[in-house]
Design an enzyme around this catalytic site. Structure first.
Site, PDB file in Angstrom:
ATOM      1  N   ASN A 136       0.887  -1.116   0.101  1.00 59.59           N
ATOM      2  CA  ASN A 136       0.216  -0.049   0.040  1.00 59.59           C
ATOM      3  C   ASN A 136       0.730   1.342   0.198  1.00 59.59           C
ATOM      4  O   ASN A 136       1.979   1.224  -0.289  1.00 59.59           O
ATOM      5  CB  ASN A 136      -0.860  -0.009   1.080  1.00 59.59           C
TER       6      ASN A 136
ATOM      7  N   ASP B 190       2.725  -1.564   5.704  1.00 61.02           N
ATOM      8  CA  ASP B 190       1.553  -1.273   6.798  1.00 61.02           C
ATOM      9  C   ASP B 190       0.349  -0.922   5.941  1.00 61.02           C
ATOM     10  O   ASP B 190       0.347  -0.517   4.633  1.00 61.02           O
ATOM     11  CB  ASP B 190       1.957  -0.216   7.578  1.00 61.02           C
ATOM     12  N   GLU B 191      -0.696  -1.114   6.601  1.00 64.55           N
ATOM     13  CA  GLU B 191      -2.269  -0.631   6.086  1.00 64.55           C
ATOM     14  C   GLU B 191      -2.351  -1.188   4.827  1.00 64.55           C
ATOM     15  O   GLU B 191      -3.112  -0.210   4.109  1.00 64.55           O
ATOM     16  CB  GLU B 191      -2.285   0.964   6.250  1.00 64.55           C
ATOM     17  N   PHE B 192      -2.275  -2.302   4.495  1.00 64.21           N
ATOM     18  CA  PHE B 192      -2.577  -3.163   3.265  1.00 64.21           C
ATOM     19  C   PHE B 192      -3.961  -4.077   3.578  1.00 64.21           C
ATOM     20  O   PHE B 192      -4.134  -4.549   4.889  1.00 64.21           O
ATOM     21  CB  PHE B 192      -1.546  -3.536   2.487  1.00 64.21           C
TER      22      PHE B 192
END
Length: 343
Positions: free
Chosen positions: A98, A161-163
């Site tokens: 991401n 992160d944040e995927f």
């Protein structure tokens, strides 16, 4: 950690951060220059070069197609040499799967929408397809180019992160992380990554040489049910160290500064410094929660104060740097105290 993707800092300004870091006893500066908003570094692979850029009187290069500033390779290498003279390692971060929109925007300008669409995940428009060999090859090529610029670095941060993932598909991410780690190891570089994609059912297959920058157990969602689901799935910091991973504490409550142009940052930073002094120590990893702090900090190899740029607005860079000094000093003192106490 300095977010230079959402908030640009010039060569001269980053050197001032390095001076502050060296004065506090710090050992590395993690540069987060790749995110949705911008890719703030010169890249021939992405079509962002000084030859086609606009240069201001102060020496700042701006991409005429995106209107976004970036550091030239020469400027970055000057920063790296400056840091090395002060025993500071610069750790680059090229994040994936991401936080890719800055990269996708540049690739669209260079190669067109169809080329970029082929690289993207079919599940999320802002993610790269980690299962497609051509997409993985592109990430490796970007890592190669970046590593050439950061030629004195010993570590390389690959994001993570944040995927989006599920318990059923997470093994794909573990394979991807291991592939990039092996690629970096062949260059003599040790991999670092965020903890988001590390879940208990698959983390055992992750390369133990990868160092984990642990920022949040659940990613701090507004939805309480989402937080509970993630906590049931994800590996905690103590679970990671018990499995033999080396971890760095990036606690997103105590060690995150998010300067806000609509607030008094001097006040907020002062409160942060006091809070770190009073309530944080190296074993406090789960946000504001101190009840599950780990007493065994032997495999917590460091900590970092992260300075994020998404809400800075029209703040001056000097204001951000000056007010970061007190929280940084407090964090360094507490982290060093823990390290000195560890046998």
């Amino acid at each position: 950690m300095l977010d230079t993707a959402r908030r640009f800092y010039s060569e001269r300004e980053i050197k001032k951060f390095i001076d502050m870091l060296a004065a506090s006893g710090g050992q590395f500066l993690h540069l987060h220059f790749s995110d949705h908003e911008n890719y703030a570094l010169e890249s021939a692979l992405l079509g962002q070069t000084v030859e086609t850029a606009k240069r201001s009187r102060s020496g700042v290069y701006t991409n005429p197609k995106t209107g976004k500033p970036f550091l030239s390779r020469r400027q970055m290498r000057t920063i790296i040499r400056y840091a090395a003279a002060k025993n500071i390692e610069i750790v680059p971060e090229v994040g994936s799967p991401n936080h890719m929109n800055g990269i996708f925007t540049l690739l669209t300008h260079k190669h067109g929408k169809d080329y970029v669409r082929a690289l993207k995940s079919k599940m999320a428009d802002d993610e790269i397809d980690i299962t497609r060999p051509e997409s993985v090859a592109f990430v490796k090529a970007l890592i190669d180019e970046t590593a050439e610029t950061f030629n004195r670095s010993k570590h390389f941060h690959i994001g993570g992160d944040e995927f989006g993932y599920s318990a059923e598909s997470n093994h794909e991410f573990i394979d991807y992380a291991n592939t990039l780690a092996a690629h970096l190891a062949a260059k003599g570089l040790k991999t670092r990554m965020w903890n988001d994609g590390l879940i208990n059912s698959t983390v055992g297959k992750l390369n133990r040489d990868i160092e984990i920058t642990y920022w949040s157990y659940d990613g701090n969602p507004a939805d309480k049910q989402a937080a509970q689901t993630r906590r049931a799935m994800r590996a905690s910091l103590p679970e990671l160290t018990a499995k033999g991973f080396s971890v760095l504490n990036y606690n997103s409550y105590y060690l995150y500064l998010v300067p806000n142009g609509k607030r008094d940052f001097a006040h907020d930073a002062g409160f942060s410094a006091q809070d770190i002094e009073k309530r944080w120590h190296l074993g406090v990893w789960d946000g504001e929660n101190r009840s599950n702090a780990t007493a065994d900090t032997g495999r917590i190899i460091g900590a970092a104060l992260a300075v994020w740029g998404e809400n800075t607005g029209k703040m001056k860079n000097e204001t951000i740097r000056r007010n970061t000094a007190a929280p940084l000093k407090a964090m360094m003192r507490k982290a060093n105290a823990a390290s000195a106490a560890t046998p």
